[in-house]
Write a protein that holds these residues in place. Sequence first.
Motif, PDB file in Angstrom:
ATOM      1  N   ILE A   1       0.824  -1.210   0.000  1.00  0.00           N
ATOM      2  CA  ILE A   1       0.000   0.000   0.000  1.00  0.00           C
ATOM      3  C   ILE A   1       0.858   1.260   0.000  1.00  0.00           C
ATOM      4  O   ILE A   1       0.646   2.173  -0.801  1.00  0.00           O
ATOM      5  CB  ILE A   1      -0.953  -0.005   1.206  1.00  0.00           C
ATOM      6  CG1 ILE A   1      -1.885  -1.211   1.132  1.00  0.00           C
ATOM      7  CG2 ILE A   1      -1.759   1.292   1.258  1.00  0.00           C
ATOM      8  CD1 ILE A   1      -2.738  -1.403   2.370  1.00  0.00           C
ATOM      9  N   THR A   2       1.850   1.287   0.871  1.00  0.00           N
ATOM     10  CA  THR A   2       2.673   2.498   0.998  1.00  0.00           C
ATOM     11  C   THR A   2       3.949   2.447   0.159  1.00  0.00           C
ATOM     12  O   THR A   2       4.538   3.477  -0.142  1.00  0.00           O
ATOM     13  CB  THR A   2       3.074   2.712   2.464  1.00  0.00           C
ATOM     14  OG1 THR A   2       3.963   1.646   2.871  1.00  0.00           O
ATOM     15  CG2 THR A   2       1.843   2.725   3.361  1.00  0.00           C
ATOM     16  N   GLY A   3       4.405   1.238  -0.170  1.00  0.00           N
ATOM     17  CA  GLY A   3       5.657   1.089  -0.898  1.00  0.00           C
ATOM     18  C   GLY A   3       6.883   1.151  -0.014  1.00  0.00           C
ATOM     19  O   GLY A   3       8.015   1.094  -0.510  1.00  0.00           O
ATOM     20  N   GLU A   4       6.693   1.249   1.297  1.00  0.00           N
ATOM     21  CA  GLU A   4       7.829   1.319   2.202  1.00  0.00           C
ATOM     22  C   GLU A   4       8.557  -0.026   2.269  1.00  0.00           C
ATOM     23  O   GLU A   4       7.966  -1.085   2.071  1.00  0.00           O
ATOM     24  CB  GLU A   4       7.358   1.727   3.605  1.00  0.00           C
ATOM     25  CG  GLU A   4       6.813   3.134   3.673  1.00  0.00           C
ATOM     26  CD  GLU A   4       6.295   3.478   5.058  1.00  0.00           C
ATOM     27  OE1 GLU A   4       6.262   2.575   5.919  1.00  0.00           O
ATOM     28  OE2 GLU A   4       5.915   4.646   5.275  1.00  0.00           O
ATOM     29  N   ARG A   5       9.831   0.034   2.557  1.00  0.00           N
ATOM     30  CA  ARG A   5      10.648  -1.161   2.719  1.00  0.00           C
ATOM     31  C   ARG A   5      10.029  -2.089   3.763  1.00  0.00           C
ATOM     32  O   ARG A   5       9.607  -1.663   4.825  1.00  0.00           O
ATOM     33  CB  ARG A   5      12.051  -0.751   3.146  1.00  0.00           C
ATOM     34  CG  ARG A   5      13.010  -1.885   3.453  1.00  0.00           C
ATOM     35  CD  ARG A   5      14.231  -1.321   4.141  1.00  0.00           C
ATOM     36  NE  ARG A   5      15.280  -2.302   4.388  1.00  0.00           N
ATOM     37  CZ  ARG A   5      16.307  -2.074   5.204  1.00  0.00           C
ATOM     38  NH1 ARG A   5      16.425  -0.901   5.834  1.00  0.00           N
ATOM     39  NH2 ARG A   5      17.218  -3.003   5.393  1.00  0.00           N
ATOM     40  N   ALA A   6      10.011  -3.386   3.456  1.00  0.00           N
ATOM     41  CA  ALA A   6       9.445  -4.368   4.370  1.00  0.00           C
ATOM     42  C   ALA A   6      10.501  -5.390   4.770  1.00  0.00           C
ATOM     43  O   ALA A   6      11.434  -5.668   4.017  1.00  0.00           O
ATOM     44  CB  ALA A   6       8.259  -5.086   3.719  1.00  0.00           C
ATOM     45  N   TRP A   7      10.326  -5.957   5.970  1.00  0.00           N
ATOM     46  CA  TRP A   7      11.155  -7.059   6.471  1.00  0.00           C
ATOM     47  C   TRP A   7      12.656  -6.715   6.522  1.00  0.00           C
ATOM     48  O   TRP A   7      13.497  -7.600   6.419  1.00  0.00           O
ATOM     49  CB  TRP A   7      10.948  -8.315   5.627  1.00  0.00           C
ATOM     50  CG  TRP A   7       9.595  -8.934   5.781  1.00  0.00           C
ATOM     51  CD1 TRP A   7       8.694  -8.701   6.771  1.00  0.00           C
ATOM     52  CD2 TRP A   7       8.998  -9.900   4.912  1.00  0.00           C
ATOM     53  NE1 TRP A   7       7.562  -9.459   6.582  1.00  0.00           N
ATOM     54  CE2 TRP A   7       7.717 -10.210   5.453  1.00  0.00           C
ATOM     55  CE3 TRP A   7       9.399 -10.527   3.742  1.00  0.00           C
ATOM     56  CZ2 TRP A   7       6.850 -11.123   4.853  1.00  0.00           C
ATOM     57  CZ3 TRP A   7       8.541 -11.448   3.145  1.00  0.00           C
ATOM     58  CH2 TRP A   7       7.285 -11.745   3.686  1.00  0.00           C
ATOM     59  N   HIS A   8      13.001  -5.442   6.624  1.00  0.00           N
ATOM     60  CA  HIS A   8      14.409  -5.045   6.637  1.00  0.00           C
ATOM     61  C   HIS A   8      15.153  -5.618   5.424  1.00  0.00           C
ATOM     62  O   HIS A   8      16.328  -5.975   5.498  1.00  0.00           O
ATOM     63  CB  HIS A   8      15.105  -5.493   7.921  1.00  0.00           C
ATOM     64  CG  HIS A   8      14.496  -4.921   9.157  1.00  0.00           C
ATOM     65  ND1 HIS A   8      14.644  -3.609   9.523  1.00  0.00           N
ATOM     66  CD2 HIS A   8      13.707  -5.504  10.103  1.00  0.00           C
ATOM     67  CE1 HIS A   8      13.984  -3.388  10.654  1.00  0.00           C
ATOM     68  NE2 HIS A   8      13.407  -4.511  11.024  1.00  0.00           N
TER      69      HIS A   8
END
Length: 459
Positions: free
Chosen positions: A127-134
């Motif tokens: 949804i946001t496009g932010e980095r996930a799971w480091h």
Amino acid sequence: MCLAPFLLHASDQEPSSPTAAKVLSKLDNDLVDDISRRSFRYFWEQTNARTGLVLDRAYTNGKAEEKTERVASIAATGFGLTAFCIAADHRLISQEAARERVLAALRFFASAAPQEHGWFYHYMDPITGERAWHSEVSSIDTALLLGGVLTARQYFKDDSEIVDLATSIYNRIDFPWMMDGSQRYFSHGWTPERGFLPYRWNTYSELLILYVLGIGSPTHPISGETWDAWKLPLVGVGNYRFVGGGPLFIHQYSLAWLDLRDRFTAESAPVDSITLSDSIVPRVNYRVNYFLNAVTATRAQQEIFSKKLSREFPGYSANIWGVTSSDSDKGYTDWGSSPTDPRIDGTVVPSAAAGSLMFTPDICIPALRTMLVKYGKKIYGRYGFADAFNPTTGWVSQYVIGIDVGITLLSAENLRTGNVWQWFMSNAEPERALDLVGLLDRRHPLENYQIQPLMPNSK
């Protein structure tokens, strides 16, 4: 003397038309069509309409649960961009619907997605496009994303916005930066916490598309000499030998976009000079026919499952076979690199056969049909086959995984029409890269090649 298929070439043959897509019987085409339609449904339903990001995995029934963390994968998104082109071409959706989905993704990656020197994070919040799971800024996953970006650029070549966005995404990528000072090998990735990962793409694997895109870059290219630098592990499996040393997907992913059916080098060497005692074959002695190498790797896996592993696991047979990295009842497992892997427990991964439809339909179609007929709705549902199942224990994964669904769809399309190959290779950059590394378009049909296993100790 029997020659190893990956070394064959036809230097004395006259050039001919490109290898045609396989003509299927109506029964076979109906099966492949149903698998393709269900596979596409995954990308239609599991793509965020605003960012264009595709979920890494989903439940086989398509339902979301509150407790489930929904994370997108940029590699799955690359498969998804290609999927929209396939669906529009087969009129599963309208051209305008496909265009809207493609534009959403391209606009997001061109201007909103977090990136480093043009490279993108492996996993993102859909949804946001932010980095996930480091996760890392991933070299290979960005390359697989670009496979879809450049496919869409050609499919929608008359749409100036799509062409401009796709071109800007590709041209922004700083390929030399990802080599971290090396003159030969890409890093696997980079994180803001630790910098470049210590691992290098220095051994044959799914890396082909990464190096093609880097060599062909019009703005930040790497040297064509990097193509000859990686190691080539020679593997002996049953009656076959081939360059490999990894799960079957390493032969499938790059070749879903790169059409190497008719690409050959001028050089070749007798196979007698190469022995299985050489764990890594000297690259200077020969160059690999990567397409025929993938054909050989697939046939080798089918043979070892049907003739050897079936003795230990009765669920395996000539038509129930195949593992590649997948879910298992013990979690995600990177198995399939060796038939002697002690982790192999009777699990079958349908995308092993489905992802190789473009290589060996004669053994892959019967395998998929047998799985469907024998296990039916237990393993086949809204998005096609479950990611994995165990015919011996009865375990079935409750998930499908985006990249496994994606390789199924792309391989099926290349088998039926060759369209993914045609769209991607219509881009000037991969064509130029392959010419630079000596993989010239010879246009020799595969029928001119005597494809046969290399028998043990044959001379």
